[in-house]
Write an enzyme that holds these catalytic residues in place. Structure first.
Site, PDB file in Angstrom:
ATOM      1  N   GLU B 105       0.808  -1.218   0.000  1.00  0.00           N
ATOM      2  CA  GLU B 105       0.000   0.000   0.000  1.00  0.00           C
ATOM      3  C   GLU B 105       0.843   1.270   0.000  1.00  0.00           C
ATOM      4  OE1 GLU B 105      -0.709  -2.646   1.946  1.00  0.00           O
ATOM      5  OE2 GLU B 105      -2.543  -3.309   0.958  1.00  0.00           O
ATOM      6  N   HIS B 175     -11.970  -5.853   7.794  1.00  0.00           N
ATOM      7  CA  HIS B 175     -12.751  -5.641   6.568  1.00  0.00           C
ATOM      8  C   HIS B 175     -13.991  -4.835   6.892  1.00  0.00           C
ATOM      9  CE1 HIS B 175     -10.414  -9.338   5.853  1.00  0.00           C
ATOM     10  NE2 HIS B 175     -10.382  -8.964   4.585  1.00  0.00           N
TER      11      HIS B 175
END
Lengths: 486, 370
Positions: B105, B175
């Site tokens: 990322e 999540h």
């Protein structure tokens, strides 16, 4: 790293390897069932460093032709395998998604480092003479003199600005002492279209590109002529005109930026590459890993230039990594790399020149590790004699000085003399002292610039905050400095 | 991980978790659409009913189609993305403009900054908002400060980072997160969160074309469940403008993202008890539309803010403090905040954790009856 330290390390490494060989030999002779299975069989394979090819003049096949490991089979590979006794699909190899890999019956661990360290490309010896047999990019007299002038200018600039900080005239400074060849020679090998993403110890690249001494002074003083509008600490230079991205303090963040910039140049089919500079300490940041991997996978035309000067503030390279520096990591990412004598202007020039050609023509990243020594303190906030011996510093400042070495070569060609030297240094000194006086008397940027450029336009919350601040200043003017125009 | 999550999401949808419904009240939607047409904000053509991920996909197709210097990249975007938002892009625009990156990322964000700094539109995807934190340094120290620190010599205004966001029923710790408040404390960034397909398409196109770095969070619970008419053509909705999606006189409710659906249900139930709620979708969290909220609270005299993120340090605190500061004499009750609990996001306790309709309804009644 000091040469005697390197020698000591080398001899101790040799001793350890000799001991290992003796143990291995003894076990093989006297023990039917050795207690150390990883010492079975032959010595582990030594990875030969891949030679840096001369500039490849290959045509571009498809989008770009990059040699890489691929799992794809083809006729030529099949023929080669048959000739070598390997048969595709047989039990001598595995056709793995990451590529074809041969099997081996003996257990082998790759050693943590090679017997010999990766060698270092050099053109000029310590006495400024070209080493016989060395191949390097020819430099014209004009270019050679410009390089020397800028190296000396950078040195004088550093000396004077450092002194200005000690006098309290600027808040902070950081010198490039000992790394002048890295700065100027690498810049000389680039064109103005190449995008530069610096760390902070590369102002010489900007100097080479035409940033004036006055412009340097304006930034260090944070006055109204500073392109950065006085918002960053001294030495955080930047220039859009000169394609030199503005310096920021967080280490290594510019490395993945360079990959994105290089990718853009590739998409635009520009005859240019990105080059990003970082220190040995920067190789420990996660952004280093991100950038090198992305550059390889994206096939981005970027040069990663590592200034391995032996120190990250007080941390020596032995506490930074245990690999053979930065150069060895290029192969791990699938990248071509070279190690260069960073104190040899001609070697740096030649390496960057060739790296640039390869990066652009082949659409690939290149890693250059320049070995050097940080002669100055890390910054004006550091006293480096607290953690390293003075005689080590003096050795590099005198016997290994890049400017002295290069000067010997230039003088050896009959292009320079003592009178030229005196004149140059006096001129630069005077010009710089004048620039400092001008910069020091110049007002700071107007107050409104505190609020601009946070976004493209000043949002309503910031407009309100500016209004409130101005009210406060009106009521309490004595609380605020007089050299900021309200 | 991602593939499993996608399968689980499909299974959840098949099992009927949540309900299929239009995520704007019909009357409010019609009024908003009419207002939009009048203001030229929404295309005049009638739309087709699509879900959130399709609306996002349409926006990305339009962005790449209208600007040859735009790129879409991230983990797994090449085949269409783990939520299908990038379907068809690589085939149509080429692998040089729509491509997978290595799994990193900070590399995605850093690469995007460099690409945008060269004048491109860099549309980076972070696969789940929960994994944006490895890029935090690049976003906060670099992207947000790029223009300011250079005196506008350089900028990375073409950067948009889009990411799935918010609860999904079974996402557990990694999540389900709603990290918007972390980014709202960073001058130089814009933070956008849409509530529905039509909003998402218009806001995403505006974000991509905005000359500032934008973090765009997509409520993943709505990817397949939120369905409404979305104009097929190119249109943009303004950033930093909240929208009053339901007019009321007794209390002002503010939220964003999927939480708007919860608030809307609470409004309907409150109406049965004779309470008239004004509902505002903040849409842009930074820089936020204080004026619209202030005008509403000046009318109603009461404020309730609701968000899935934990209450302490959540963006609701900024809204509460600002409105208290600006509307102190008008406020008839303390500002209410109905938010996620100050715990990591739990799996089996998700329904207890979430600021549910009845939690909101109870707070509305307590505030109105203060």
């Amino acid at each position: 790293m000091a040469p005697w330290r390197a020698a000591a390390m080398a001899s101790s490494q040799l001793a350890r390897r000799a001991a290992r060989r003796l143990l291995s030999s003894q076990h093989r002779r006297h023990c039917a069932a050795p207690a150390c299975p990883w010492l079975l069989g032959s010595a582990p394979p030594v990875l030969a460093p891949s030679p840096v090819a001369a500039a490849a003049a290959g045509d571009r096949r498809g989008f770009c032709s990059v040699r890489r490991f691929t799992g794809e089979s083809n006729a030529a590979a099949a023929v080669e395998e048959a000739e070598n006794g390997l048969v595709a699909g047989g039990d001598q190899a595995i056709d793995f998604p990451g590529g074809k890999v041969s099997f081996v019956a003996e257990m082998n661990f790759l050693p943590e480092s090679q017997r010999d360290r990766i060698n270092c490309y050099r053109v000029l010896d310590d006495d400024g003479r070209t080493i016989s047999g060395s191949r390097f990019q020819e430099v014209s007299k004009e270019l050679a003199l410009k390089m020397y002038n800028e190296m000396a200018t950078l040195q004088v600039m550093d000396t004077i600005f450092f002194e200005a900080q000690r006098q309290g005239r600027i808040s902070f400074y950081l010198t490039s002492h000992g790394e002048e060849a890295i700065n100027i020679a690498s810049a000389a090998a680039l064109t103005i279209d190449d995008i530069v993403l610096p760390q902070y110890r590369e102002p010489g690249v900007l100097l080479w590109r035409g940033f004036t001494l006055q412009e340097f002074a304006n930034q260090c003083f944070g006055n109204k002529l500073d392109y950065g509008k006085g918002r960053q600490m001294p030495i955080h230079y930047g220039s859009n005109r000169l394609n030199y991205f503005t310096v920021s303090s967080p280490i290594a963040t510019q490395l993945p930026h360079a990959v994105g910039a290089a990718y853009s140049l590739k998409m635009d089919k520009k005859d240019a590459c990105a080059i990003t500079y970082f220190g040995d300490g920067g190789t420990s940041e996660g952004d280093f890993h991100a950038a090198l991997n992305f550059a390889a996978v994206m096939e981005a035309p970027v040069i990663f230039f590592c200034r391995n000067n032996g120190w990250a503030i007080s941390t020596p390279t032995s506490e930074q990594f245990r690999s053979d520096g930065a150069v060895i990591r290029g192969q791990a990412y699938g990248m071509r790399s070279i190690r260069v004598d960073g104190n040899d202007a001609l070697a740096v020039y030649s390496a960057v020149h060739t790296a640039r050609e390869m990066a652009i023509k082949e659409g690939r990243p290149i890693l250059v590790e320049a070995l050097t020594y940080r002669v100055g303190h890390h910054s004006t906030s550091d006293d480096s004699t607290k953690y390293r011996p003075v005689d080590e510093i003096e050795h590099w400042r005198t016997a290994r000085d890049p400017i002295s070495r290069y000067r010997k070569w230039v003088q050896g060609n009959g292009w320079w003399c003592d009178e030229d030297e005196s004149e140059l240094r006096n001129n630069v000194r005077q010009e710089l002292l004048k620039a400092i006086q001008v910069a020091e008397r110049m007002p700071k940027p107007p107050l409104a610039e505190l609020f601009t450029d946070v976004y493209d336009e000043v949002p309503s919350n910031l407009r309100e905050q500016e209004r409130l601040l101005r009210d406060t200043i009106k009521k309490h003017p004595a609380d605020y400095p007089a050299d900021v125009h309200i | 991980m991602a593939a499993k999550s996608l399968r689980e999401i499909r299974r959840a949808a098949a099992a009927g978790i949540g309900s299929r419904r239009c995520f704007s009240g019909d009357a409010a939607a019609a009024a908003a659409a009419a207002a939009g047409v009048a203001e030229g904000k929404v295309g005049g053509g009638a739309g087709k009913e699509v879900n959130l991920f399709t609306a996002i996909n349409q926006a990305l197709h339009i962005a790449l189609d209208t600007d040859p210097r735009s790129y879409v990249f991230g983990e797994d975007v090449g085949f269409g993305g783990v939520f299908r938002c990038t379907t068809g892009l690589a085939d149509r625009f080429g692998r040089n403009r729509v491509f997978n990156t290595p799994l990193c990322e900070q590399g995605i964000a850093g690469f995007a900054v460099g690409l945008a700094a060269m004048g491109n539109r860099a549309i980076a995807e972070i696969q789940f908002a929960d994994y944006i934190f490895p890029a935090f340094d690049q976003i906060v120290n670099e992207a947000a400060k790029f223009r300011y620190r250079s005196g506008n010599e350089f900028n990375c205004g073409g950067l948009t980072i889009r990411s799935p966001y918010g609860a999904v029923g079974h996402g557990g710790h990694y999540h389900s997160q709603s990290p918007e408040a972390f980014f709202c404390h960073v001058p130089g960034l814009k933070v956008i969160i849409p509530r529905s397909p039509r909003e998402a398409k218009g806001l995403l196109l505006a974000s991509i074309r905005d000359p500032n770095p934008v973090v765009f969070f997509e409520p993943k619970w709505l990817y397949r469940l939120a369905v409404e008419e979305v104009p097929e053509e190119d249109y943009m909705l303004p950033l930093s403008e909240a929208e009053v999606i339901r007019k009321g006189s007794d209390i002002t409710l503010i939220g964003w993202g999927a939480q708007l659906a919860v608030l809307e249900e609470a409004c309907e139930d409150a109406a049965k008890d004779g309470i008239s709620c004004e509902l505002i979708d903040l849409r842009t969290l930074i820089p936020w539309d204080k004026e619209t909220v202030e005008a509403s609270v000046s009318k109603t005299g009461k404020l309730l803010v609701s968000h899935e993120a934990p209450i302490t340090g959540g963006f609701g605190a900024e809204i509460a403090a600002s409105i208290t500061e600006r509307c102190f004499q008008r406020l008839e009750a303390p500002v209410a905040r109905v938010c996620g609990l100050d715990t990591p996001f739990p799996l089996v306790y998700e329904t207890f954790y979430m600021p549910t309709k009845n939690k909101v309804l109870d707070a509305i009644k307590a505030t109105v009856n203060y």
